[in-house]
Design a protein around this motif. Sequence first.
Motif, PDB file in Angstrom:
ATOM      1  N   TYR A 467      10.692 -72.228   4.084  1.00  0.00           N
ATOM      2  CA  TYR A 467      11.767 -72.699   2.970  1.00  0.00           C
ATOM      3  C   TYR A 467      13.014 -71.862   3.046  1.00  0.00           C
ATOM      4  N   GLY A 468      13.085 -70.886   4.009  1.00  0.00           N
ATOM      5  CA  GLY A 468      14.149 -70.109   3.905  1.00  0.00           C
ATOM      6  C   GLY A 468      14.836 -69.472   3.034  1.00  0.00           C
ATOM      7  N   VAL A 469      13.895 -69.166   1.786  1.00  0.00           N
ATOM      8  CA  VAL A 469      14.351 -68.519   0.554  1.00  0.00           C
ATOM      9  C   VAL A 469      14.737 -67.047   0.765  1.00  0.00           C
ATOM     10  N   SER A 470      15.824 -66.566   0.077  1.00  0.00           N
ATOM     11  CA  SER A 470      15.850 -65.171   0.266  1.00  0.00           C
ATOM     12  C   SER A 470      15.164 -64.315  -0.864  1.00  0.00           C
ATOM     13  N   PRO A 471      14.562 -63.384  -0.612  1.00  0.00           N
ATOM     14  CA  PRO A 471      13.512 -62.767  -1.330  1.00  0.00           C
ATOM     15  C   PRO A 471      14.198 -61.867  -2.548  1.00  0.00           C
ATOM     16  N   LYS A 472      13.424 -61.243  -3.405  1.00  0.00           N
ATOM     17  CA  LYS A 472      14.339 -60.561  -4.294  1.00  0.00           C
ATOM     18  C   LYS A 472      14.786 -59.092  -3.703  1.00  0.00           C
ATOM     19  N   GLU A 473      16.078 -58.835  -4.309  1.00  0.00           N
ATOM     20  CA  GLU A 473      16.636 -57.879  -4.066  1.00  0.00           C
ATOM     21  C   GLU A 473      16.567 -56.643  -5.283  1.00  0.00           C
ATOM     22  N   PHE A 474      15.825 -55.532  -5.182  1.00  0.00           N
ATOM     23  CA  PHE A 474      15.621 -54.666  -6.465  1.00  0.00           C
ATOM     24  C   PHE A 474      16.641 -53.898  -6.650  1.00  0.00           C
ATOM     25  N   PHE A 475      17.228 -53.395  -7.778  1.00  0.00           N
ATOM     26  CA  PHE A 475      18.302 -52.498  -7.826  1.00  0.00           C
ATOM     27  C   PHE A 475      18.308 -52.138  -9.034  1.00  0.00           C
ATOM     28  N   ILE A 489      17.537 -59.201  -8.088  1.00  0.00           N
ATOM     29  CA  ILE A 489      18.311 -60.487  -7.952  1.00  0.00           C
ATOM     30  C   ILE A 489      17.954 -61.460  -6.775  1.00  0.00           C
ATOM     31  N   ILE A 490      18.042 -62.578  -7.040  1.00  0.00           N
ATOM     32  CA  ILE A 490      17.757 -63.699  -5.955  1.00  0.00           C
ATOM     33  C   ILE A 490      19.035 -64.719  -5.611  1.00  0.00           C
ATOM     34  N   LYS A 491      19.528 -64.598  -4.395  1.00  0.00           N
ATOM     35  CA  LYS A 491      20.491 -65.145  -3.967  1.00  0.00           C
ATOM     36  C   LYS A 491      20.183 -66.471  -3.377  1.00  0.00           C
ATOM     37  N   GLN A 514       6.809 -55.648 -18.519  1.00  0.00           N
ATOM     38  CA  GLN A 514       7.648 -55.477 -17.217  1.00  0.00           C
ATOM     39  C   GLN A 514       7.624 -56.661 -16.629  1.00  0.00           C
ATOM     40  N   SER A 515       8.919 -57.120 -16.277  1.00  0.00           N
ATOM     41  CA  SER A 515       9.147 -58.233 -15.409  1.00  0.00           C
ATOM     42  C   SER A 515       9.849 -57.957 -14.048  1.00  0.00           C
ATOM     43  N   VAL A 516      10.404 -57.026 -13.936  1.00  0.00           N
ATOM     44  CA  VAL A 516      10.855 -56.298 -12.653  1.00  0.00           C
ATOM     45  C   VAL A 516       9.763 -55.579 -12.031  1.00  0.00           C
ATOM     46  N   ALA A 517       8.999 -56.277 -11.197  1.00  0.00           N
ATOM     47  CA  ALA A 517       7.764 -55.594 -10.587  1.00  0.00           C
ATOM     48  C   ALA A 517       7.845 -55.940  -9.146  1.00  0.00           C
ATOM     49  N   ASN A 518       7.234 -55.050  -8.268  1.00  0.00           N
ATOM     50  CA  ASN A 518       7.253 -55.194  -6.785  1.00  0.00           C
ATOM     51  C   ASN A 518       5.994 -55.929  -6.707  1.00  0.00           C
TER      52      ASN A 518
END
Length: 723
Positions: A467-475, A489-491, A514-518
């Motif tokens: 599906y060519g999706v962009s993965p989550k970018e953590f920052f 962020i998901i772009k 926690q919602s921001v989890a790797n």
Amino acid sequence: MTRKFIVGILFLFTSLSIVAQQKITLEEIWSGAFRTESMDELQAMKNTNQYTVLDFNRTSRSAQIDLYDFATLEKVSTLIDSKDFPELKSIDSYTFDKDEKKILIASNSTPIFRHSFTADYFVYDISSKKLTKFTDKKIQEPTFSADGTKIAYAFENDLYVYDAISGTHLQITNDGKKNAIINGITDWVYEEEFAFVKAYDWNANGTKIAYIRFDESEVPEFSMDMYNQGLYPTQEVFKYPKAGEKNAVVSLHTYDLKTGKSQTINLGDYKDFYIPRIKWTNDSNVLSVQVLNRHQNNLDLHFVDASSGKTTVVLNEKDKAYVDVTDNLTFLKDNSFIWTSEKDGFNHIYHYDKNGKLKKQITSGNWEVTNYYGFNEKSGMIYYQSVENGSINRDVYSIKIDGKGKTRLSSKTGTNDATFSPNFDYFINSFSSATQAPTYTLNESKSGKEIKKILSNEAAEQKLAKYGVSPKEFFTLKTEKGYELNAYIIKPADFDASKKYPVFMTQYSGPGSQSVANSWNSYNDYWFYMLAQKGYIIVCVDGRGTGFKGADFKKVTYKELGKYEVEDQIDAAKVIGKYDYVDASRIGIWGWSYGGFMSSNCILKGNDVFKTAIAVAPVTSWRYYDSIYTERYMQTPQENASGYDDNSPINHVKKLKGNYLLIHGTADDNVHVQNTMKMVEALVQANKQFDWAIYPDKNHGIYGGATRLQLFTKMTNFLLEKL
């Protein structure tokens, strides 16, 4: 350039465009197309260096409990296969007796609330391959005695003991009554907020049972209409203590199977208190009991002499805000014990002697222990999970009981969890990250070295790649007030920094969450990828009040739920709105439960920032929520009226400017639909236009049949139209 090479380039571009055209659909998400393989009901044996897994054969529609060897990963045997026993309709869960010669199997389960259920139970003798249904009743929480000859269980609010030798059932309590008296099983609020159902425990030699009795006679009742399929609705009525209202009166008792006598334990001069945990020590005459005051800022750990009934407080935990209840209390052979606490500002492991005197703080540092796996008596080594490698990650560690020799056993950055073999020579490591689907490997425990792969999910990764999706970018997002917050962020895959994109923010934000989890994707994540394919940027920010960054960060929201967390979401949206590629006039936010409380507040208090909000099953006033959860963070409404009312979205409806979608299930026993009805009435009286949807007979999860598909279709269409 050769023609062959040009053709190859054209083929590559054609392939890429085809990939780019593949779109994730809601039908795929909610039909389970992205489901991953896992090791269900993985249990390490206690007496042999083996583990069991519950396997389901989709072809034969049967379930098996399979036994494997830790050292080789070879399947040793199938302990039981449901297809060999017509009376066994399913294997929903299972437990072993102490000698691991018998299995207690739950089948045909009927859910009650979040954790509780009744089921048909069977005892399976592994050597004789005999399956016995020891009662025709659908019962709750049966457990073996130490010698495996007896099974305690609950039925209709009373406790019973089944004697397998004589085949008789002994009723040890007689006053159980619906919505009045419960013996050995928790009430609704304990189940939901202290996360346990079985409120009894066998002692070490199977001669005594300790249990909690709940008298909920004076607890106010809550009722829900159930529309079902009949001509007239029915009504579910149960006891639900809301903030500041009367709780069940709890008492502690022991029953001696030898004498047939019950004893009431006098815990001391407590007026309004909870018993969130009971657990027998290794001494069959000594019971540990955790007692928590109603404000939940003072916890006493009692040791009870079961013969005399005498109690001794061996440990006390105090906090200016609240004390979290721990499941990590572990008794060693000498009855010294392991305990976890955040008393130094971060959750760490402590070792106390049998009298409650501190022997050693085993772990320390500005990071949190997130799981305690066990203690190897032979090597003196403790095994645990922590966020030392970053608060969005989880790693497995070992450390000596004297606090020396700490070793990181997991090697990959992401979310690692472990199941150790009985002799602690090996562990099965489950791993995933935002870009790597779950894998299970066998590792040795000294260094963490991987020995062998057990299970992986390359197919899930390959499917998503199509599906060519962009993965989550953590920052780390820094607000103008200077707070540094975990974020991702998901772009869109075809992201163009010269364009302006709408932003859709997702969050939960509840205390300690926690919602921001790797870690690998949830169902919601696939929805976010789908929205990104439609041109939205997805952002998630964990504001103050969330977990795994220390007690001060988590407890700053004490007595002010919905104040600082809302400020952080609004401030985060302002920062994001300044990105060159973001259309600041098109920022939306959504959430479920606590997240719905948050998204409602955000579009009201942040009406100049957020254009659109969706709130699913939201709390709209903490006055309507349960006592244990709410008072832990807010005290009572009588003591803290402004904390309750200043941050209730009901009291800010006049500020609504943007688009608001409100969603609830009518059979939500947790966050009652009353919250939404009160919000609706306030919006109506403020002459505000909004959208809303009600799901008949659906609980807090709002699922069943096509429900989730319809719900997410509604939310998607709302965003496409309003954001």
